[in-house]
Scaffold this active site. Sequence first.
Site, short mmCIF file in Angstrom:
data_model
loop_
_atom_site.label_atom_id
_atom_site.label_comp_id
_atom_site.label_asym_id
_atom_site.label_seq_id
_atom_site.Cartn_x
_atom_site.Cartn_y
_atom_site.Cartn_z
CG ASP A 65 -1.88 1.09 1.31
OD1 ASP A 65 -2.34 1.55 0.26
OD2 ASP A 65 -2.18 1.53 2.44
CD GLU A 74 -0.57 -5.67 7.51
OE1 GLU A 74 -1.11 -5.76 6.40
OE2 GLU A 74 -1.02 -4.98 8.44
CE1 TYR A 116 -4.57 0.84 10.04
CE2 TYR A 116 -3.78 -1.41 9.77
CZ TYR A 116 -3.55 -0.04 9.75
OH TYR A 116 -2.29 0.45 9.47
CD GLU A 122 0.94 -1.07 9.46
OE1 GLU A 122 -0.22 -1.05 8.99
OE2 GLU A 122 1.92 -1.45 8.83
C1 BDP Z 1 -1.49 -2.34 6.68
C2 BDP Z 1 -0.18 -2.24 5.93
C3 BDP Z 1 0.17 -0.80 5.55
C4 BDP Z 1 -1.05 -0.11 4.99
C5 BDP Z 1 -2.11 -0.07 6.09
C6 BDP Z 1 -3.40 0.64 5.63
O1 BDP Z 1 0.88 -2.79 6.67
O2 BDP Z 1 1.22 -0.80 4.62
O3 BDP Z 1 -0.78 1.16 4.50
O4 BDP Z 1 -2.46 -1.38 6.43
O5 BDP Z 1 -4.26 -0.02 5.09
O6 BDP Z 1 -2.15 -3.47 6.27
O7 BDP Z 1 -3.50 1.85 5.78
#
Ligand code: BDP
Length: 577
Positions: free
Chosen positions: A165, A402, A454, A490
């Site tokens: 991404d 990931e 997330y 993250e």
């Molecule tokens: C994670 C990835 C990261 C993405 C992020 C996203 O590690 O590179 O930019 O999600 O979706 O899966 O913002």
Amino acid sequence: MLYPQSNPYRQVTDLAGFWELRFDPEGQGDQAGWANGFEGGRPAAVPASWNDQFEDWRDYLGQVWYQTRFSLPWGYDTARQSISLRFNSVNYIAEVWLNGVRLGQHEGGHLPFEFEVTPHVLPEGNLLVVRVEGELKPDRVPPGNVPLDPRFTFANQSYPPASFDFFPFCGIQRPVLLVAVPNEAIADLTVTTEISGRAGLVRVKVNRFAGDAAIARVSLRGTSVSAETNVVNEAEVMLTVPEAALWSPDSPNLYDLTVELACNSATLDRYSLPIGIRTIRVEGDALLLNGRPIYLKGFGRHEDFPVTGRGLVPAVIVKDYALMKWIGANSFRTTHYPYSEQMMDLADRLGFMVIDEIPAVGLFFAEVGLERRLSVCRQYVQELIARDKNHPSAIMWSIANEPHSRLPAAKPFFRNLYDLAKSLDSTRPITLASQVGVDEESFEFLDLLCLNRYYGWYTQSGQLDEGLPLLAAELDAMHEKFAKPLIMTEFGADTIAGHHAQPPEMFSEEYQVEMLTRYFGLFRSRPFVVGEHVWNLCDFKTSQSVRRMGGMNLKGVFTRDRRPKLAAHRLRELWNK
Ligand code: BDP
């Protein structure tokens, strides 16, 4: 691999400037002999990605040719010195010719490589040609153009079709250096440190290129600490620094280590290296820096800026450190590839702890191409450790981001990389940033757990009340299963700067604030969580897709031009408490 430096025994010249570039989508340059020079190039800045420099080739990742001319600077002497060309970063495959002589090739976009050119370089009128190619392919690392599979959504739906991404910027992205060292030079130094009471123990291994027996004198400037040893190929000394000023984020003390090589009272070579005395290790549920528990506050980031793409821009590095200091961060991860040597140097000086990651994002374990992906990753591990082993700021190696680890081949793949990394450096913990969490079998042997999540964004969208308990349960399950400390590497929410909503709604500045605040609250209630890295420091460019408005990932706490969103102010409060 020592970074080139200038002193009375060594010389380095930066070949930055306007080179000539020719796009070669048909591959005609190979037949037409462009390796010997070509006509019709357009001016292109080096270092910088090519994509944003021209309006007609933004998404082009295929073959291009660069060329430049240079003369050997005053003081360079092919009789007494070894002269080489060092490329700090060329994405993705580079093949290099000097005056028509093929020097070699290198795969991988973010790690340095060099070629000795002493027999081929001329006093004047040298022609340096570099063929670069950055196609996305399933057997490259990071991969792209992966055959359709619903699990690899980025690859399915984005253009250019990267399996990651961020925009697949290409070109000569970091400096190209012309380097001269004496024939009998110091080839490498490896510094490791320990703490004993109030003293620091500094072990220095000296490696040499061929030469007769010489004496290596090792000293720390500004102290009376020094030692010397005979060295033919390799030798080691141990320095004891009484009352050592340790390196830490609060006081990033550095010592100037100097190694001088001498023979019959003539000095042959000298190299100076800033070093920090510190230890880092995992014990129980804690991450210990200098024997004390440490908590990482910081970000995932990208080397990304308008026009220059992923090119080295020193002012942006300074700015990002200033913003990270202002906000109260003490660390970051080099998501998802090693950052520039300059970034690492400043991390040492400014006191940032770095999770140093190889460019292994989007790894998958289908059999086709697997062996090749493993061998490329092994090369990356070797190159990264060779490059960054002496940085006190590098506190941990990350061997992937990931990976799609649900296939049985994942575990032996990472075991292989883990064993290799440990054999090269037994002093730092090794980890990977996981998206499969409790099912990441490699966490059985990795030193520490890193999780990307997330909840409230990609899942339980808009419903933090639903998402938070799921995250809590997952953290607990991972801790229960692996009994190791965990860093949340993250979490975040896309946020349009200037978009507001009450009650907080996805994409609003308030929602980002709400999510980060709640996540932080949860981490504080779990003592085995030893770090929180918000995704992302700044908004950054991506491929185009329905998930990426304007080809941008908007999870930055700052915009791409480094202006704070509401969340920046909130984080500053939370982190400075
Ligand atoms: C994670 C990835 C990261 C993405 C992020 C996203 O590690 O590179 O930019 O999600 O979706 O899966 O913002």
